[in-house]
Design a protein around this motif. Sequence first.
Motif, short mmCIF file in Angstrom:
data_model
loop_
_atom_site.label_atom_id
_atom_site.label_comp_id
_atom_site.label_asym_id
_atom_site.label_seq_id
_atom_site.Cartn_x
_atom_site.Cartn_y
_atom_site.Cartn_z
N GLN A 87 17.54 -26.16 -8.39
CA GLN A 87 16.28 -26.17 -7.62
C GLN A 87 16.52 -26.67 -6.19
OE1 GLN A 87 13.84 -28.55 -10.36
NE2 GLN A 87 12.50 -26.80 -10.71
N SER A 88 17.28 -27.75 -6.06
CA SER A 88 17.46 -28.33 -4.73
C SER A 88 18.63 -27.70 -3.95
CB SER A 88 17.66 -29.84 -4.84
OG SER A 88 18.56 -30.14 -5.88
N SER A 89 19.69 -27.32 -4.68
CA SER A 89 20.90 -26.86 -3.98
C SER A 89 20.73 -25.47 -3.36
CB SER A 89 22.09 -26.85 -4.94
OG SER A 89 22.27 -28.16 -5.43
N THR A 90 19.93 -24.61 -3.99
CA THR A 90 19.65 -23.30 -3.38
C THR A 90 18.89 -23.51 -2.07
OG1 THR A 90 17.68 -23.21 -4.78
CG2 THR A 90 19.57 -21.95 -5.53
N ILE A 91 17.93 -24.42 -2.10
CA ILE A 91 17.06 -24.61 -0.94
C ILE A 91 17.82 -25.27 0.22
CG2 ILE A 91 15.07 -26.02 -0.17
CD1 ILE A 91 13.68 -25.00 -2.78
N ILE A 92 18.70 -26.21 -0.08
CA ILE A 92 19.47 -26.82 1.03
C ILE A 92 20.51 -25.82 1.56
CG2 ILE A 92 21.28 -28.02 -0.32
CD1 ILE A 92 19.40 -29.53 2.66
N GLY A 93 20.98 -24.92 0.70
CA GLY A 93 21.91 -23.87 1.17
C GLY A 93 21.23 -22.96 2.18
N ASP A 94 20.02 -22.52 1.87
CA ASP A 94 19.26 -21.68 2.80
C ASP A 94 18.94 -22.44 4.09
OD1 ASP A 94 19.24 -19.66 0.93
OD2 ASP A 94 17.22 -20.13 0.18
N TRP A 95 18.56 -23.70 3.92
CA TRP A 95 18.20 -24.53 5.09
C TRP A 95 19.39 -24.65 6.04
CZ3 TRP A 95 20.09 -28.80 7.45
CH2 TRP A 95 19.28 -29.36 8.45
N ALA A 96 20.58 -24.86 5.46
CA ALA A 96 21.77 -25.09 6.29
C ALA A 96 22.02 -23.90 7.22
CB ALA A 96 22.99 -25.33 5.39
N VAL A 97 22.03 -22.68 6.64
CA VAL A 97 22.34 -21.53 7.51
C VAL A 97 21.23 -21.27 8.53
CG1 VAL A 97 24.07 -20.31 6.16
CG2 VAL A 97 21.68 -19.97 5.62
N LYS A 98 20.00 -21.55 8.12
CA LYS A 98 18.89 -21.34 9.07
C LYS A 98 18.94 -22.35 10.22
CE LYS A 98 15.46 -19.05 6.25
NZ LYS A 98 15.05 -19.50 4.93
N ASN A 99 19.64 -23.44 9.99
CA ASN A 99 19.68 -24.49 11.01
C ASN A 99 21.05 -24.61 11.68
OD1 ASN A 99 16.95 -26.14 11.07
ND2 ASN A 99 17.31 -25.42 8.98
N GLY A 100 21.76 -23.49 11.70
CA GLY A 100 22.99 -23.41 12.51
C GLY A 100 24.21 -24.07 11.90
N ILE A 101 24.13 -24.45 10.63
CA ILE A 101 25.30 -25.05 9.99
C ILE A 101 26.13 -23.91 9.39
CG2 ILE A 101 26.03 -26.48 8.03
CD1 ILE A 101 23.62 -28.30 8.69
N ARG A 102 27.38 -23.80 9.81
CA ARG A 102 28.22 -22.69 9.36
C ARG A 102 29.40 -23.17 8.52
NH1 ARG A 102 24.72 -20.11 10.02
NH2 ARG A 102 24.21 -18.39 11.40
N LYS A 103 30.11 -24.18 9.01
CA LYS A 103 31.32 -24.65 8.32
C LYS A 103 30.99 -25.94 7.56
CE LYS A 103 34.63 -22.72 11.61
NZ LYS A 103 34.93 -21.58 10.76
N VAL A 104 31.11 -25.85 6.24
CA VAL A 104 30.69 -26.98 5.41
C VAL A 104 31.84 -27.42 4.50
CG1 VAL A 104 29.01 -27.76 3.68
CG2 VAL A 104 28.33 -26.07 5.40
N ALA A 105 32.08 -28.72 4.44
CA ALA A 105 32.98 -29.29 3.44
C ALA A 105 32.11 -29.79 2.28
CB ALA A 105 33.78 -30.44 4.03
N THR A 106 32.66 -29.80 1.07
CA THR A 106 31.84 -30.24 -0.07
C THR A 106 32.55 -31.35 -0.83
OG1 THR A 106 32.76 -28.68 -1.70
CG2 THR A 106 30.94 -27.88 -0.33
N LEU A 107 31.74 -32.27 -1.32
CA LEU A 107 32.22 -33.34 -2.19
C LEU A 107 31.25 -33.43 -3.35
CD1 LEU A 107 33.46 -36.88 -1.22
CD2 LEU A 107 31.73 -36.59 -2.99
N THR A 108 31.73 -33.13 -4.55
CA THR A 108 30.83 -33.12 -5.71
C THR A 108 31.48 -33.83 -6.88
OG1 THR A 108 31.69 -30.92 -6.32
CG2 THR A 108 29.64 -30.97 -5.07
N THR A 109 30.67 -34.42 -7.71
CA THR A 109 31.18 -35.10 -8.90
C THR A 109 31.60 -34.04 -9.91
OG1 THR A 109 29.73 -36.95 -8.44
CG2 THR A 109 30.65 -36.82 -10.66
N ASP A 110 32.76 -34.28 -10.51
CA ASP A 110 33.41 -33.25 -11.32
C ASP A 110 32.86 -33.21 -12.75
OD1 ASP A 110 35.09 -31.27 -12.11
OD2 ASP A 110 36.90 -32.51 -12.16
#
Length: 392
Positions: free
Chosen positions: A149-172
């Motif tokens: 629910q939240s990760s799809t929405i922040i993904g869309d938000w990122a590209v709409k707000n000029g964020i292109r290159k993203v590093a990720t850190l997630t719990t395994d």
Amino acid sequence: MRPGFACLSLIVAAVVPALAALHPAAAADAIKIGLIVPMTGGQASTGKQLANAVQLYVKQHGDTVAGRKIEVILRDDAANPDTTKRLAQELIVNDKVGIVAGFGITPTALAVAPLATQARIPEIVMLAGTSIITEKSPYIVRTSFTLAQSSTIIGDWAVKNGIRKVATLTTDYAPGNDALEFFRQHLTAGGGEIVDSVKVPLANPDFAPFLQRIRDAKPDALFVFVPGGQGGNFMKQFAERGLDKAGIRVIGPGDVMDDDLMPGMPDAALGAITAHMYSAVHPSDMNKAFVRDYKAAFGSRPGFVAVGGYDGMHLIYEALKKTGGNSDGDALVAAMKGMAWESPRGPISIDPETRDIIQNIYIRKVEKVDGELYNVELQTFEAVKDPAKTGK
Ligand code: PHB
């Protein structure tokens, strides 16, 4: 004793068992709820929020619903699924609980699913957030959220707000993998790119070595998922490595910005943008009263974890009202399907098809309000269903 009294007590003695036989489930015996949460170990702050919220709900609404007394039996599983399973078995067989609830992490929620199915009792998931959970038993109903629910929405938000290159850190583990995969799909569909990824262990994660690498790589943003309870430690290491000074923005689902931990976070958290279902400064009268009462009772700020517990109790109370006190598991789950109410997070409902929660997801920015860090809501996405189930 006068003859009249003897006669009355005889009548009472005869009528009470007859009534109980007619309405076995509506008799005055207590309904027991087995609340299994991590009260010790690395996830303890989330177990405490759940236990606090359940206690607050009972204090506010009384311990009797539809003529049935509510008895909550709290058990600490230290977020170990083997322990969860053993505790659930004991609660079902020995204590005869009619409902199991809580579940601080996905593996503990999954461990109980076959037991809930076998015992035909509701399993109320108040925190765990992997999409698949509700599919593991027809008796599971969720009041927390899914990472999708939240990760799809922040993904869309990122590209709409000029964020292109993203590093990720997630719990395994499962929810981290859900967060990463749903974010990746939406980021790349919009033209963004994941330039570096790391997965950290659930137990005792050390973020520092990776943070150093990220600082040197200078992505536009760092997408973070750590489960509730770990965000304080993450932000401390983020600040110590100077990532804020290097201009790297934190984005992600809101788990990293758990209100419960924000008073202890460094100012490096300022400006972080997350998508999530609850902020302690959500501007509704109901939330203001909730935050006031929670703080008065426990001396700390409630976070999204507490809200999942509070709403889980509301779901149980309202389902019991609907069944007239009948605690049969099938009747309760049927009553829960489609239920809608106002939560401190905003309007929510239980999807009658999937038994998962439908809720608003908010884009929030960390700002100072009266000198303290808070997630200030900027934008609302209404009535979001779990995208894993709708294919969006
Ligand atoms: C999970 O294990 O499913 C989980 C726990 C805490 C969160 C999110 C997901 O904040």
